[in-house]
Design a protein around this motif. Structure first.
Motif, short mmCIF file in Angstrom:
data_model
loop_
_atom_site.label_atom_id
_atom_site.label_comp_id
_atom_site.label_asym_id
_atom_site.label_seq_id
_atom_site.Cartn_x
_atom_site.Cartn_y
_atom_site.Cartn_z
N SER A 40 1.10 -1.30 0.10
CA SER A 40 0.13 -0.02 -0.12
C SER A 40 0.69 1.56 0.01
O SER A 40 1.89 1.06 0.72
N PHE A 41 0.97 1.82 -1.16
CA PHE A 41 1.07 3.59 -1.18
C PHE A 41 0.75 4.60 -0.67
O PHE A 41 -0.70 4.06 -0.60
N GLN A 42 0.90 5.99 -1.18
CA GLN A 42 -0.12 7.13 -1.70
C GLN A 42 -1.04 6.74 -1.64
O GLN A 42 -2.73 7.04 -1.46
N GLU A 66 -0.68 18.40 -8.17
CA GLU A 66 0.15 18.34 -6.75
C GLU A 66 0.32 17.02 -6.99
O GLU A 66 1.20 16.06 -5.93
N ILE A 67 0.15 15.97 -7.33
CA ILE A 67 -0.19 14.32 -7.14
C ILE A 67 1.03 14.07 -8.09
O ILE A 67 1.97 12.60 -7.42
N PRO A 68 2.21 13.89 -9.14
CA PRO A 68 3.21 13.94 -9.67
C PRO A 68 3.87 13.49 -8.69
O PRO A 68 4.32 12.40 -8.95
N SER A 69 4.49 14.14 -8.50
CA SER A 69 5.06 14.15 -7.48
C SER A 69 5.12 13.08 -6.26
O SER A 69 6.81 11.94 -6.21
N THR A 70 4.35 12.89 -5.84
CA THR A 70 4.16 11.37 -4.60
C THR A 70 4.20 10.27 -5.74
O THR A 70 3.56 8.95 -5.06
N ARG A 72 5.28 9.35 -8.18
CA ARG A 72 6.91 9.12 -8.90
C ARG A 72 7.31 8.24 -7.87
O ARG A 72 7.78 7.36 -8.09
N GLN A 73 6.97 8.86 -6.27
CA GLN A 73 7.83 8.20 -5.19
C GLN A 73 7.08 6.52 -5.51
O GLN A 73 7.49 5.76 -4.64
N ASP A 74 5.44 6.74 -5.08
CA ASP A 74 5.24 5.41 -5.21
C ASP A 74 5.58 4.08 -5.95
O ASP A 74 4.97 3.45 -5.66
N PHE A 75 5.17 4.62 -7.52
CA PHE A 75 6.07 3.78 -8.05
C PHE A 75 7.35 3.71 -8.66
O PHE A 75 7.83 2.01 -8.55
N SER A 76 8.37 4.20 -8.01
CA SER A 76 9.79 4.33 -7.86
C SER A 76 9.51 3.50 -6.71
O SER A 76 10.80 2.24 -6.89
N GLN A 77 9.08 2.82 -5.16
CA GLN A 77 9.12 2.08 -4.14
C GLN A 77 8.54 0.66 -4.96
O GLN A 77 9.24 -0.46 -4.41
N LEU A 78 6.99 1.36 -5.93
CA LEU A 78 6.87 -0.38 -5.85
C LEU A 78 7.80 -1.10 -6.94
O LEU A 78 7.97 -2.18 -6.83
N SER A 79 8.92 -0.39 -8.27
CA SER A 79 9.26 -0.75 -9.19
C SER A 79 10.36 -1.79 -7.72
O SER A 79 10.99 -2.21 -8.71
N PHE A 98 -6.91 11.80 -15.86
CA PHE A 98 -4.72 10.94 -15.81
C PHE A 98 -4.04 12.30 -16.22
O PHE A 98 -4.26 12.25 -17.75
N SER A 99 -3.90 12.74 -15.89
CA SER A 99 -2.80 14.05 -16.75
C SER A 99 -1.18 13.88 -17.36
O SER A 99 -1.03 13.03 -17.04
N ALA A 100 -1.24 14.54 -18.15
CA ALA A 100 -0.11 14.19 -18.57
C ALA A 100 1.19 14.21 -18.12
O ALA A 100 2.06 13.40 -18.53
N PRO A 101 1.36 15.24 -17.15
CA PRO A 101 2.33 15.37 -15.61
C PRO A 101 2.45 13.83 -15.29
O PRO A 101 3.03 12.62 -15.10
N CYS A 102 1.32 12.82 -14.67
CA CYS A 102 0.90 11.92 -14.99
C CYS A 102 1.79 10.38 -15.06
O CYS A 102 2.60 9.51 -14.84
N ILE A 103 1.74 10.93 -16.92
CA ILE A 103 1.75 9.96 -17.46
C ILE A 103 3.47 9.98 -17.69
O ILE A 103 3.71 9.13 -17.99
N LYS A 104 4.42 11.46 -17.85
CA LYS A 104 5.34 11.26 -17.45
C LYS A 104 5.93 10.60 -16.71
O LYS A 104 6.85 9.98 -16.75
N GLU A 105 5.57 10.42 -15.20
CA GLU A 105 5.35 9.90 -14.70
C GLU A 105 5.48 8.73 -14.22
O GLU A 105 6.70 7.12 -14.18
N LEU A 106 4.07 8.14 -15.25
CA LEU A 106 4.20 6.09 -15.53
C LEU A 106 5.26 5.88 -16.62
O LEU A 106 5.30 4.58 -16.68
#
Length: 143
Positions: A40-42, A66-70, A72-79, A98-106
């Motif tokens: 479980s992540f944020q 404000e979501i993309p940075s957090t 990113r942390q969730d995706f990084s921890q999961l990977s 789903f925003s463009a900055p979130c797609i970048k993190e994906l």
């Protein structure tokens, strides 16, 4: 099978379609793992079932700016938690945007997975979410 052509992601309407696609294309056996049954992540919840990691978003609405940075942390921890050759199904069922900055993190998450020999498929993309992946194209709603 409803698969959408995208240059980076494998996208499907249904969970079962996405699951079948990544299972049938996987030629390497899944590595033995010491992974927990769930994480479980944020913004994410991930669970392992029959060798596939099912990742869902916790929020039911769109992800704000404000979501993309957090995320990113969730995706990084999961990977970092996943073993090589993992199969990941990212389920957008709970999202309406789903925003463009979130797609970048994906995309960064996907690159990290690919470097580990892992595969990811996306499923349950509502028309507005799907449209965010194709900014230059009009996506018609399903009937």
């Amino acid at each position: 099978m409803a698969k959408y052509r995208h240059r980076t992601f494998e996208m499907f309407d249904l969970f079962d379609e996405a699951n079948d696609a990544i299972a049938s294309k996987s030629t390497r056996p899944t590595a033995d793992c010491d992974e927990p049954e769930s994480w479980s992540f944020q913004h994410l919840i991930a669970s392992r079932n029959a060798g596939v990691i099912h990742v869902q978003f916790k929020k039911r609405e769109g992800l704000d700016t404000e979501i993309p940075s957090t995320l990113r942390q969730d995706f990084s921890q999961l990977s970092d938690s996943l073993v090589n050759n993992s199969r990941i199904l990212l389920d957008f069922e709970c999202l309406s945007e789903f925003s463009a900055p979130c797609i970048k993190e994906l995309k960064l998450f996907n690159e990290k997975l690919q470097s580990k020999g892992s595969r990811m498929a996306l499923c349950h993309l509502e028309p507005a979410v799907q449209a965010s992946f194709f900014p230059d194209r009009i996506v018609t709603p399903k009937h």
